[in-house]
Design an enzyme around this catalytic site. Structure first.
Site, short mmCIF file in Angstrom:
data_model
loop_
_atom_site.label_atom_id
_atom_site.label_comp_id
_atom_site.label_asym_id
_atom_site.label_seq_id
_atom_site.Cartn_x
_atom_site.Cartn_y
_atom_site.Cartn_z
N ARG A 142 49.40 26.03 33.71
CA ARG A 142 49.89 27.39 33.50
C ARG A 142 51.32 27.61 33.97
NH1 ARG A 142 46.66 32.44 36.04
NH2 ARG A 142 47.51 31.53 37.94
N ARG A 188 44.36 28.64 47.03
CA ARG A 188 43.82 29.86 46.43
C ARG A 188 42.31 29.74 46.21
NH1 ARG A 188 46.69 33.28 43.00
NH2 ARG A 188 45.79 32.46 41.11
N ARG A 226 38.67 41.80 47.10
CA ARG A 226 38.69 40.37 47.33
C ARG A 226 38.16 40.00 48.72
NH1 ARG A 226 43.05 38.97 43.50
NH2 ARG A 226 43.49 36.75 43.50
N ARG A 252 52.76 28.91 36.81
CA ARG A 252 53.25 30.04 37.58
C ARG A 252 53.72 29.53 38.94
NH1 ARG A 252 48.89 34.72 37.93
NH2 ARG A 252 48.72 34.08 40.10
N LYS A 292 39.29 35.48 34.05
CA LYS A 292 38.93 36.86 34.38
C LYS A 292 39.98 37.87 33.96
CE LYS A 292 39.61 37.05 38.96
NZ LYS A 292 40.76 37.93 39.24
P1 AMP Z 1 45.85 37.32 41.10
O1 AMP Z 1 46.81 37.50 39.96
O2 AMP Z 1 44.73 38.33 41.08
O3 AMP Z 1 45.35 35.93 41.25
O4 AMP Z 1 46.68 37.66 42.43
C1 AMP Z 1 47.82 36.90 42.78
C2 AMP Z 1 48.05 37.00 44.29
O5 AMP Z 1 48.26 38.37 44.66
C3 AMP Z 1 46.89 36.54 45.14
O6 AMP Z 1 46.90 35.14 45.35
C4 AMP Z 1 47.14 37.31 46.44
O7 AMP Z 1 48.18 36.73 47.18
C5 AMP Z 1 47.66 38.64 45.93
N1 AMP Z 1 46.55 39.61 45.70
C6 AMP Z 1 46.17 40.18 44.51
N2 AMP Z 1 45.14 41.01 44.69
C7 AMP Z 1 44.85 40.99 46.01
C8 AMP Z 1 43.88 41.63 46.82
N3 AMP Z 1 42.96 42.47 46.30
N4 AMP Z 1 43.89 41.36 48.15
C9 AMP Z 1 44.80 40.54 48.69
N5 AMP Z 1 45.72 39.89 47.99
C10 AMP Z 1 45.77 40.11 46.66
#
Ligand code: AMP
Length: 191
Positions: A132, A145, A93, A134, A18
């Protein structure tokens, strides 16, 4: 196509591709790709007070709380580059976040145009995550996750489907093919 006034949300589990697709489409449309995950990772890297508040939650694979995310997204969407259009990657989310987004859009008399769901089978998602490297990609965190996605985020699929906004795309295809289907699904020119 005109970039102005295009407001798009990208939805999907971690590692569906995504983020990659969001960046490609935003560039093509000339609108900012706003990744809340990237914003939070930069805050952590910079050691800002926001970063300090979200670091542990992120490392666990959990979600940052809705109130704090509302501050982050309100602030970002009020910046000038986002006023006429944006592509959100990683927000909303939760159902509460979706309501916050509606409230923000209502305040500027705007609507979402499309919600693009990029999905892939669970084994594909896990294999990609483990390749990946990370910090939040350790195997137990990857599963956490995914669990959080299914519990908190997946219900948004129905929420947006009922509104007629959902475009479903398989992320289990080559990047270029996914990008082509994403563009076709939102009625953008292909190529
Ligand atoms: P992502 O790169 O979008 O997978 O985000 C990495 C991490 O950031 C997630 O696992 C959450 O801990 C936090 N995060 C990112 N966006 C949100 C959101 N909209 N609401 C809550 N936590 C978020």
């Amino acid at each position: 196509m005109a970039a102005a006034d295009r407001r798009i949300v990208f939805l999907g589990p971690p590692n569906s591709g995504k983020g990659t697709q969001a960046a490609i489409l935003a560039k093509d449309l000339g609108i900012p790709a706003i990744s809340t995950g990237e914003m939070l990772r930069s805050a952590v890297a910079a050691g800002s007070s926001l970063g300090d508040r979200v670091k542990d939650v992120m490392t666990r694979g959990d979600l940052v709380n809705d109130e704090l995310m509302a501050e982050v997204i309100r602030d970002r969407l009020s910046q000038s580059d986002a006023l006429t259009g944006f592509l959100l990657d990683g927000y909303p989310r939760t159902a509460v976040q979706a309501a916050t987004l509606e409230e923000i859009l209502g305040g500027i008399n705007a609507d979402l145009d499309d919600v693009v769901l990029i999905d892939a089978p669970e084994d594909v998602l896990v294999t990609r995550a483990l390749g990946r490297g990370r910090e939040d990609d350790q195997e137990h965190v990857v599963h956490e996750r995914l669990r959080v996605y299914r519990e908190k985020t997946a219900p948004l699929i129905d929420f947006y489907e009922v509104k007629g906004l959902l475009r479903r795309i398989s992320g289990d295809q080559p990047i270029e093919e996914v990008a082509r289907q994403v563009k076709a699904s939102i009625g953008a020119e292909v190529g």
